[in-house]
Write a protein that holds these residues in place. Structure first.
Motif, mmCIF file in Angstrom:
data_model
loop_
_atom_site.group_PDB
_atom_site.id
_atom_site.type_symbol
_atom_site.label_atom_id
_atom_site.label_comp_id
_atom_site.label_asym_id
_atom_site.label_seq_id
_atom_site.Cartn_x
_atom_site.Cartn_y
_atom_site.Cartn_z
ATOM 1 N N GLY A 72 0.787 -1.221 0.000
ATOM 2 C CA GLY A 72 0.000 0.000 0.000
ATOM 3 C C GLY A 72 0.819 1.269 0.000
ATOM 4 O O GLY A 72 0.257 2.379 0.037
ATOM 5 N N LEU A 73 2.160 1.145 -0.054
ATOM 6 C CA LEU A 73 3.004 2.322 0.075
ATOM 7 C C LEU A 73 2.768 3.367 -1.012
ATOM 8 O O LEU A 73 2.631 4.558 -0.697
ATOM 9 C CB LEU A 73 4.478 1.894 0.102
ATOM 10 N N PRO A 74 2.743 3.004 -2.308
ATOM 11 C CA PRO A 74 2.503 4.048 -3.319
ATOM 12 C C PRO A 74 1.200 4.800 -3.081
ATOM 13 O O PRO A 74 1.143 6.024 -3.244
ATOM 14 C CB PRO A 74 2.479 3.263 -4.634
ATOM 15 N N ALA A 75 0.149 4.095 -2.674
ATOM 16 C CA ALA A 75 -1.132 4.760 -2.411
ATOM 17 C C ALA A 75 -1.032 5.679 -1.196
ATOM 18 O O ALA A 75 -1.633 6.771 -1.184
ATOM 19 C CB ALA A 75 -2.231 3.724 -2.201
ATOM 20 N N ARG A 76 -0.282 5.254 -0.167
ATOM 21 C CA ARG A 76 -0.127 6.104 1.019
ATOM 22 C C ARG A 76 0.635 7.376 0.670
ATOM 23 O O ARG A 76 0.329 8.459 1.177
ATOM 24 C CB ARG A 76 0.585 5.338 2.129
ATOM 25 N N ILE A 77 1.652 7.246 -0.183
ATOM 26 C CA ILE A 77 2.398 8.432 -0.599
ATOM 27 C C ILE A 77 1.490 9.380 -1.386
ATOM 28 O O ILE A 77 1.476 10.598 -1.150
ATOM 29 C CB ILE A 77 3.628 8.021 -1.427
#
Length: 405
Positions: free
Chosen positions: A60-65
């Motif tokens: 989920g990191l790209p979405a969190r960024i």
């Protein structure tokens, strides 16, 4: 007639190293403040580069960024979707990845008032730092290291590099980052080998500069090896602090001389990484390099045996290797590039000038030598092989695994 002009000036460097958790949670202001402190009215323009290993562990990191930037849209702008690059030494070995990052900097309109934000392990931050430092003669780099070694050593310093000519870090720059943001939560995603291997740099800097920190590591070795988060947080912070103290106060931050005390144990470590085909982690290779140089210092009459035993005991308590079979390669011929002993000349070449090797005379006490006795080095390898060759703890060279984010 000869005329000479000799301009003399100094350039001051200053950057912040922040320690936080949940960096990309919208209510955490650390990233916004780090990027918007000197931005123009239009807001900070940012290109993100992500380590594929971190993305796999934190899907989920790209979405969190993206959500973070959307929440702070008045101050921050993503130039493009994050660029994902391979993790590990592959990204430093294959020159095409540097070009990919430079292409993205160009396509995203990243100028010297914009930012490259890199999230990843030490190899990725090294490579992206090199790409950023050579674009427009240097664009602003913000590092988000995700490993113990990145947060306590490589990610907080002023060096960027890639590998070339079958040599570690042959191409590189000295370019301080704009900021370093250490999100300690990323450490929870590490596999055991990468959790432990970064501690070799803590042992190194403690041996060089802080006997009290070395005793703390001895007292907390079991907790550190067992993944105690509070112990690791202290170890990372103190190790980073000692490294930064040396960079800022050691008198030679860009290593123009031949003395590099923070490279204690590294002449062998860099060569061992290459000889293992980078199956050894950098920290594991450093641990072996420390064991080798301390054993040599003892045999040379510089370091008391009880201190050598303390070093070896601590490394093994942290489940780090002190011997690997690559120490015995190519019949230990310093003229053979397949031998670890050839790393001495490569180290001298990398520094320039005469060979300068830091060795211990005690915990927290260091001297420098300009010659290494080959027979004594071979004897040092033999001692380590006889003591630990049947149980090269930590040197299993297993594939990297990360728990889920």
């Amino acid at each position: 007639m000869t005329r000479t002009l000799e301009p003399h000036f100094t350039v001051a460097f200053r950057y912040a190293v922040h320690f936080t958790r949940d960096l990309f949670t919208p209510h955490n202001p650390v990233l916004r403040l780090a990027l918007s402190g000197r931005a123009d009215e239009a807001g900070a323009r940012v290109l993100c580069v992500l380590d594929a290993g971190v993305v796999a562990a934190c899907p989920g990191l790209p979405a969190r960024i993206a959500a973070y930037f959307a929440h702070h849209a008045d101050a921050l702008t993503l130039a493009a979707a994050p660029l994902v690059v391979p993790g590990g030494e592959q990204v430093k070995q294959e020159p095409g990845w540097t070009q990919r990052v430079q292409d993205a900097i160009h396509a995203g309109g990243i100028d010297r008032h914009a930012f490259v934000l890199v999230v990843g392990g030490g190899a990725v931050t090294d490579m992206v730092g090199f790409a950023a430092a050579t674009a427009h003669r240097g664009v602003r780099l913000v590092r988000v290291p995700t490993t113990v070694l990145g947060q306590n050593d490589s990610g907080v310093g002023v060096k960027n590099s890639v590998n070339a000519y079958d040599k570690k870090n042959w191409l590189g720059t000295f370019a301080p980052p704009y900021a370093v943001l250490n999100d300690l939560n990323f450490l929870d995603t590490l596999g055991d080998r990468d959790w432990r291997s970064g501690l070799a740099e803590a042992v190194k800097v403690a041996l060089l500069r802080d006997a009290a920190f070395f005793r703390w590591l001895e007292d907390h070795a079991a907790a550190l090896a067992a993944r105690d988060p509070a112990a690791m947080e202290h170890a990372v912070f103190r190790c980073a602090e000692l490294h930064l103290d040396h960079i800022a106060g050691g008198g030679d931050p860009f290593e123009s001389g031949s003395s590099r005390p923070l490279d204690f144990g590294h002449w062998a470590a860099h060569k061992l990484e290459i000889l293992s085909g980078y199956a050894l982690r950098h920290g594991e290779a450093v641990a072996v390099g420390l064991a080798l140089d301390c054993t040599y210092a003892q045999l040379a009459g510089l370091l008391p045996e009880r201190e050598t035993r303390r070093v070896l005991a601590l490394l093994r308590a942290l489940e780090l290797p002190v011997y690997v079979p690559h120490l015995d390669g190519a019949e230990q011929d310093p003229g053979d590039p397949r031998s670890v002993l050839s790393g001495l000349n490569e180290f001298r070449e990398h520094l320039g000038g005469r060979l300068t090797i830091p060795l211990l005379t005690g915990v927290g006490q260091v001297t420098e030598v300009h010659h290494m006795d080959m027979a004594l080095l071979r004897r040092s390898v033999q001692v380590l092989r006889e003591l630990y060759g049947r149980n090269p703890q930590g040197a299993t060279c297993q594939p990297l695994t990360r728990p889920a984010c």
